[in-house]
Design a protein around this motif. Structure first.
Motif, PDB file in Angstrom:
ATOM      1  N   MET A   1       0.842  -1.172   0.000  1.00  0.00           N
ATOM      2  CA  MET A   1       0.000   0.000   0.000  1.00  0.00           C
ATOM      3  C   MET A   1       0.885   1.233   0.000  1.00  0.00           C
ATOM      4  O   MET A   1       1.873   1.308   0.708  1.00  0.00           O
ATOM      5  N   GLY A   2       0.505   2.247  -0.782  1.00  0.00           N
ATOM      6  CA  GLY A   2       1.283   3.472  -0.863  1.00  0.00           C
ATOM      7  C   GLY A   2       1.030   4.390   0.318  1.00  0.00           C
ATOM      8  O   GLY A   2       0.160   4.168   1.144  1.00  0.00           O
ATOM      9  N   ASP A   3       1.822   5.413   0.384  1.00  0.00           N
ATOM     10  CA  ASP A   3       1.665   6.400   1.440  1.00  0.00           C
ATOM     11  C   ASP A   3       0.376   7.187   1.245  1.00  0.00           C
ATOM     12  O   ASP A   3      -0.011   7.497   0.127  1.00  0.00           O
ATOM     13  N   ARG A   4      -0.276   7.482   2.351  1.00  0.00           N
ATOM     14  CA  ARG A   4      -1.460   8.347   2.313  1.00  0.00           C
ATOM     15  C   ARG A   4      -0.977   9.785   2.447  1.00  0.00           C
ATOM     16  O   ARG A   4      -0.472  10.186   3.479  1.00  0.00           O
ATOM     17  N   VAL A   5      -1.155  10.533   1.368  1.00  0.00           N
ATOM     18  CA  VAL A   5      -0.686  11.912   1.308  1.00  0.00           C
ATOM     19  C   VAL A   5      -1.894  12.808   1.069  1.00  0.00           C
ATOM     20  O   VAL A   5      -2.748  12.504   0.240  1.00  0.00           O
ATOM     21  N   VAL A   6      -1.963  13.901   1.826  1.00  0.00           N
ATOM     22  CA  VAL A   6      -2.996  14.901   1.590  1.00  0.00           C
ATOM     23  C   VAL A   6      -2.321  16.186   1.130  1.00  0.00           C
ATOM     24  O   VAL A   6      -1.202  16.489   1.528  1.00  0.00           O
ATOM     25  N   ARG A   7      -3.013  16.888   0.268  1.00  0.00           N
ATOM     26  CA  ARG A   7      -2.526  18.197  -0.185  1.00  0.00           C
ATOM     27  C   ARG A   7      -3.327  19.262   0.536  1.00  0.00           C
ATOM     28  O   ARG A   7      -4.562  19.202   0.556  1.00  0.00           O
ATOM     29  N   LEU A   8      -2.624  20.216   1.114  1.00  0.00           N
ATOM     30  CA  LEU A   8      -3.268  21.290   1.858  1.00  0.00           C
ATOM     31  C   LEU A   8      -2.907  22.633   1.260  1.00  0.00           C
ATOM     32  O   LEU A   8      -1.760  22.859   0.853  1.00  0.00           O
ATOM     33  N   LEU A   9      -3.875  23.503   1.242  1.00  0.00           N
ATOM     34  CA  LEU A   9      -3.676  24.853   0.760  1.00  0.00           C
ATOM     35  C   LEU A   9      -2.919  25.665   1.800  1.00  0.00           C
ATOM     36  O   LEU A   9      -3.188  25.567   2.996  1.00  0.00           O
ATOM     37  N   VAL A  10      -1.970  26.464   1.333  1.00  0.00           N
ATOM     38  CA  VAL A  10      -1.216  27.378   2.194  1.00  0.00           C
ATOM     39  C   VAL A  10      -1.338  28.777   1.617  1.00  0.00           C
ATOM     40  O   VAL A  10      -1.222  28.966   0.409  1.00  0.00           O
ATOM     41  N   HIS A  11      -1.592  29.738   2.478  1.00  0.00           N
ATOM     42  CA  HIS A  11      -1.578  31.147   2.095  1.00  0.00           C
ATOM     43  C   HIS A  11      -0.229  31.729   2.495  1.00  0.00           C
ATOM     44  O   HIS A  11       0.172  31.627   3.653  1.00  0.00           O
ATOM     45  N   LEU A  12       0.476  32.317   1.540  1.00  0.00           N
ATOM     46  CA  LEU A  12       1.757  32.979   1.789  1.00  0.00           C
ATOM     47  C   LEU A  12       1.564  34.481   1.616  1.00  0.00           C
ATOM     48  O   LEU A  12       1.205  34.942   0.532  1.00  0.00           O
ATOM     49  N   GLU A  89      -1.362  31.564  -3.086  1.00  0.00           N
ATOM     50  CA  GLU A  89      -1.743  30.258  -2.570  1.00  0.00           C
ATOM     51  C   GLU A  89      -0.820  29.196  -3.151  1.00  0.00           C
ATOM     52  O   GLU A  89      -0.505  29.217  -4.337  1.00  0.00           O
ATOM     53  N   ARG A  90      -0.388  28.299  -2.298  1.00  0.00           N
ATOM     54  CA  ARG A  90       0.462  27.174  -2.692  1.00  0.00           C
ATOM     55  C   ARG A  90      -0.112  25.912  -2.050  1.00  0.00           C
ATOM     56  O   ARG A  90      -0.891  25.981  -1.110  1.00  0.00           O
ATOM     57  N   LEU A  91       0.308  24.767  -2.552  1.00  0.00           N
ATOM     58  CA  LEU A  91      -0.071  23.491  -1.959  1.00  0.00           C
ATOM     59  C   LEU A  91       1.142  22.843  -1.314  1.00  0.00           C
ATOM     60  O   LEU A  91       2.254  22.928  -1.842  1.00  0.00           O
ATOM     61  N   ILE A  92       0.924  22.216  -0.166  1.00  0.00           N
ATOM     62  CA  ILE A  92       1.954  21.384   0.447  1.00  0.00           C
ATOM     63  C   ILE A  92       1.395  19.971   0.529  1.00  0.00           C
ATOM     64  O   ILE A  92       0.181  19.776   0.547  1.00  0.00           O
ATOM     65  N   GLU A  93       2.270  18.994   0.564  1.00  0.00           N
ATOM     66  CA  GLU A  93       1.864  17.600   0.709  1.00  0.00           C
ATOM     67  C   GLU A  93       2.293  17.099   2.079  1.00  0.00           C
ATOM     68  O   GLU A  93       3.452  17.259   2.465  1.00  0.00           O
ATOM     69  N   VAL A  94       1.338  16.504   2.785  1.00  0.00           N
ATOM     70  CA  VAL A  94       1.587  15.971   4.117  1.00  0.00           C
ATOM     71  C   VAL A  94       1.369  14.469   4.061  1.00  0.00           C
ATOM     72  O   VAL A  94       0.307  14.001   3.644  1.00  0.00           O
ATOM     73  N   ASN A  95       2.365  13.707   4.485  1.00  0.00           N
ATOM     74  CA  ASN A  95       2.306  12.254   4.472  1.00  0.00           C
ATOM     75  C   ASN A  95       1.728  11.768   5.803  1.00  0.00           C
ATOM     76  O   ASN A  95       2.421  11.767   6.824  1.00  0.00           O
ATOM     77  N   LEU A  96       0.455  11.375   5.799  1.00  0.00           N
ATOM     78  CA  LEU A  96      -0.202  10.937   7.026  1.00  0.00           C
ATOM     79  C   LEU A  96       0.366   9.621   7.547  1.00  0.00           C
ATOM     80  O   LEU A  96       0.414   9.395   8.753  1.00  0.00           O
ATOM     81  N   ASP A  97       0.819   8.746   6.646  1.00  0.00           N
ATOM     82  CA  ASP A  97       1.422   7.490   7.099  1.00  0.00           C
ATOM     83  C   ASP A  97       2.718   7.743   7.865  1.00  0.00           C
ATOM     84  O   ASP A  97       3.009   7.059   8.850  1.00  0.00           O
ATOM     85  N   ALA A  98       3.499   8.735   7.426  1.00  0.00           N
ATOM     86  CA  ALA A  98       4.739   9.056   8.143  1.00  0.00           C
ATOM     87  C   ALA A  98       4.427   9.571   9.546  1.00  0.00           C
ATOM     88  O   ALA A  98       5.131   9.243  10.511  1.00  0.00           O
ATOM     89  N   ILE A  99       3.363  10.348   9.675  1.00  0.00           N
ATOM     90  CA  ILE A  99       2.961  10.831  10.999  1.00  0.00           C
ATOM     91  C   ILE A  99       2.532   9.652  11.873  1.00  0.00           C
ATOM     92  O   ILE A  99       2.929   9.547  13.033  1.00  0.00           O
ATOM     93  N   ALA A 100       1.738   8.741  11.314  1.00  0.00           N
ATOM     94  CA  ALA A 100       1.307   7.556  12.064  1.00  0.00           C
ATOM     95  C   ALA A 100       2.501   6.698  12.461  1.00  0.00           C
ATOM     96  O   ALA A 100       2.550   6.176  13.576  1.00  0.00           O
ATOM     97  N   ASP A 101       3.482   6.565  11.577  1.00  0.00           N
ATOM     98  CA  ASP A 101       4.690   5.794  11.902  1.00  0.00           C
ATOM     99  C   ASP A 101       5.441   6.420  13.076  1.00  0.00           C
ATOM    100  O   ASP A 101       5.957   5.709  13.939  1.00  0.00           O
TER     101      ASP A 101
END
Length: 111
Positions: A1-12, A89-101
């Motif tokens: 199974m691949g990593d669960r990644v979410v993309r979040l909006l960021v305001h700069l 506005e930019r997007l960042i990717e957050v790896n939820l599996d890495a946080i769970a690990d």
């Protein structure tokens, strides 16, 4: 199974002195800054990961907020949302599996 990644909006938002303030509106309390856009994005990613690590622990423990509602991993984010002039506005990717690990490795939560 691949990593669960979410993309979040960021305001700069550019500030005086060349600094950038970064905010991830979907993650309550996620605000950071940097002397460049890249540094601000790096710092907001670290802030988001730290907040989500704590929230994931609360979600797994079925913690409740002051109103008795179950704690959620993300906040509701209704569009459109007003942003300051000059904000990009930019997007960042957050790896939820890495946080769970990290949580598994620390022994703080049973995942």
């Amino acid at each position: 199974m691949g990593d669960r990644v979410v993309r979040l909006l960021v305001h700069l938002t550019p500030e005086k002195g060349g600094w950038f303030v970064a905010e991830a509106p979907e993650v309550q309390g996620a605000v950071s800054q940097g002397s460049t856009e890249e540094e601000a994005l790096h710092n907001i990613l670290e802030a988001v990961e730290g907040i989500l690590e704590t929230r994931l622990e609360w979600v797994l423990a079925e913690a409740r907020d002051d109103s008795g509602r179950l704690v959620q991993l993300f906040e509701d984010y209704g569009h459109p949302r007003q942003i300051s002039p000059g904000t990009v506005e930019r997007l960042i990717e957050v790896n939820l599996d890495a946080i769970a690990d990290r949580l598994r490795g620390s022994g703080r939560a049973s995942l």
